[in-house]
Design a protein around this motif. Structure first.
Motif, PDB file in Angstrom:
ATOM      1  N   GLY A  39       0.822  -1.203   0.000  1.00  0.00           N
ATOM      2  CA  GLY A  39       0.000   0.000   0.000  1.00  0.00           C
ATOM      3  C   GLY A  39       0.853   1.247   0.000  1.00  0.00           C
ATOM      4  N   THR A  40       0.231   2.347   0.304  1.00  0.00           N
ATOM      5  CA  THR A  40       0.942   3.618   0.409  1.00  0.00           C
ATOM      6  C   THR A  40       1.756   3.622   1.701  1.00  0.00           C
ATOM      7  N   TRP A  41       2.468   4.679   1.928  1.00  0.00           N
ATOM      8  CA  TRP A  41       3.292   4.810   3.125  1.00  0.00           C
ATOM      9  C   TRP A  41       3.319   6.276   3.533  1.00  0.00           C
ATOM     10  N   LEU A  42       3.833   6.552   4.706  1.00  0.00           N
ATOM     11  CA  LEU A  42       3.939   7.925   5.187  1.00  0.00           C
ATOM     12  C   LEU A  42       5.303   8.494   4.824  1.00  0.00           C
ATOM     13  N   GLU A  43       5.296   9.750   4.404  1.00  0.00           N
ATOM     14  CA  GLU A  43       6.528  10.465   4.092  1.00  0.00           C
ATOM     15  C   GLU A  43       6.564  11.745   4.914  1.00  0.00           C
ATOM     16  N   SER A  52       2.006   8.951   0.865  1.00  0.00           N
ATOM     17  CA  SER A  52       2.800   8.894  -0.363  1.00  0.00           C
ATOM     18  C   SER A  52       1.960   9.077  -1.619  1.00  0.00           C
ATOM     19  N   CYS A  53       0.634   9.012  -1.500  1.00  0.00           N
ATOM     20  CA  CYS A  53      -0.232   9.188  -2.673  1.00  0.00           C
ATOM     21  C   CYS A  53      -0.214  10.629  -3.165  1.00  0.00           C
ATOM     22  N   PRO A  61      -4.097   8.076   5.366  1.00  0.00           N
ATOM     23  CA  PRO A  61      -2.693   8.160   4.964  1.00  0.00           C
ATOM     24  C   PRO A  61      -1.901   6.906   5.321  1.00  0.00           C
ATOM     25  N   GLY A  62      -1.218   6.383   4.301  1.00  0.00           N
ATOM     26  CA  GLY A  62      -0.375   5.215   4.497  1.00  0.00           C
ATOM     27  C   GLY A  62      -1.125   3.913   4.673  1.00  0.00           C
ATOM     28  N   ALA A  63      -2.414   3.889   4.384  1.00  0.00           N
ATOM     29  CA  ALA A  63      -3.199   2.673   4.624  1.00  0.00           C
ATOM     30  C   ALA A  63      -4.200   2.395   3.507  1.00  0.00           C
ATOM     31  N   HIS A  64      -3.782   2.655   2.262  1.00  0.00           N
ATOM     32  CA  HIS A  64      -4.639   2.330   1.123  1.00  0.00           C
ATOM     33  C   HIS A  64      -3.764   1.868  -0.029  1.00  0.00           C
ATOM     34  N   ALA A  91       6.462   0.385   2.047  1.00  0.00           N
ATOM     35  CA  ALA A  91       5.035   0.260   1.718  1.00  0.00           C
ATOM     36  C   ALA A  91       4.298  -0.459   2.841  1.00  0.00           C
ATOM     37  N   SER A  92       3.102   0.026   3.141  1.00  0.00           N
ATOM     38  CA  SER A  92       2.289  -0.644   4.158  1.00  0.00           C
ATOM     39  C   SER A  92       1.846  -2.010   3.626  1.00  0.00           C
ATOM     40  N   ILE A  93       1.450  -2.875   4.536  1.00  0.00           N
ATOM     41  CA  ILE A  93       0.977  -4.213   4.158  1.00  0.00           C
ATOM     42  C   ILE A  93      -0.542  -4.190   4.192  1.00  0.00           C
ATOM     43  N   LEU A  94      -1.139  -4.488   3.063  1.00  0.00           N
ATOM     44  CA  LEU A  94      -2.590  -4.555   2.973  1.00  0.00           C
ATOM     45  C   LEU A  94      -2.993  -5.995   2.672  1.00  0.00           C
ATOM     46  N   LEU A  95      -4.089  -6.407   3.285  1.00  0.00           N
ATOM     47  CA  LEU A  95      -4.568  -7.780   3.154  1.00  0.00           C
ATOM     48  C   LEU A  95      -5.942  -7.777   2.485  1.00  0.00           C
ATOM     49  N   PRO A  96      -6.056  -8.370   1.296  1.00  0.00           N
ATOM     50  CA  PRO A  96      -7.368  -8.395   0.646  1.00  0.00           C
ATOM     51  C   PRO A  96      -8.318  -9.324   1.402  1.00  0.00           C
TER      52      PRO A  96
END
Length: 174
Positions: A39-43, A52-53, A61-64, A91-96
């Motif tokens: 996923g996205t991350w924080l900067e 980061s989007c 933020p940082g969770a999509h 990158a964040s870890i996202l779980l479908p």
């Protein structure tokens, strides 16, 4: 060993184990057989954390997902997960959801009450995560998200009045 809440597994935050995000993503794919995607991350910019989007008013933020094609990128392969996080290690870890599990998201207070009741009933539970915004996510069998509205109605509760969210096919949890 993962932490437990009232005897229930909880997802581990990588820094608590000394793992990188890549190590955690690979472990989820390898040991738990969960699909993962970056996923996205924080900067940090001017001392402020931003997503980061690039969207200044990003709601999560940082969770999509960082990509629109996240559903096709999600993988249960440890090798592919390792490659994905090698390209973007923060990158964040996202779980479908809707694949290996669905998730039921409730306020923390309701979650702890539910855990206590399930423990008294000696029910076998799946993983439960606690989020930074004081919510709990119960990982349940895939397909359960579609059944929740009917179950809630049968119990006499209007779904709209409950602070409950379900994640099934086509969604994800961070």
């Amino acid at each position: 060993m993962d932490e437990t809440i009232a005897g229930t597994e909880t997802a581990q935050i990588p820094k608590q184990r000394g793992e990188s995000l890549q190590d955690t993503a690979v472990r989820y794919a390898e040991e738990r057989h969960w699909d993962v995607f970056p996923g996205t991350w924080l900067e940090a910019a001017d001392g402020v954390q931003r997503c980061s989007c690039g969207e200044p008013s990003c709601a999560v933020p940082g969770a999509h997902p960082a990509r629109a094609d996240w559903a096709t990128v999600a993988t249960g392969s440890a090798t592919v997960a390792r490659r994905l996080w090698a390209k973007q290690p923060v990158a964040s870890i996202l779980l479908p959801t809707g694949r290996t599990f669905d998730a039921i998201d409730v306020p923390e207070t309701a979650g702890f009450l539910a855990l206590a009741r399930m423990k008294r009933m000696e029910l076998t539970l799946g993983p439960v995560t606690c989020t930074p915004d004081r919510r709990m996510q119960f990982f349940v069998l895939p397909g359960a998200a579609a059944k929740v509205p009917d179950l809630v109605r049968k119990l006499g509760w209007p779904l709209a009045t409950l602070d409950l969210e379900v994640f099934g096919e086509g969604t994800y949890v961070p």
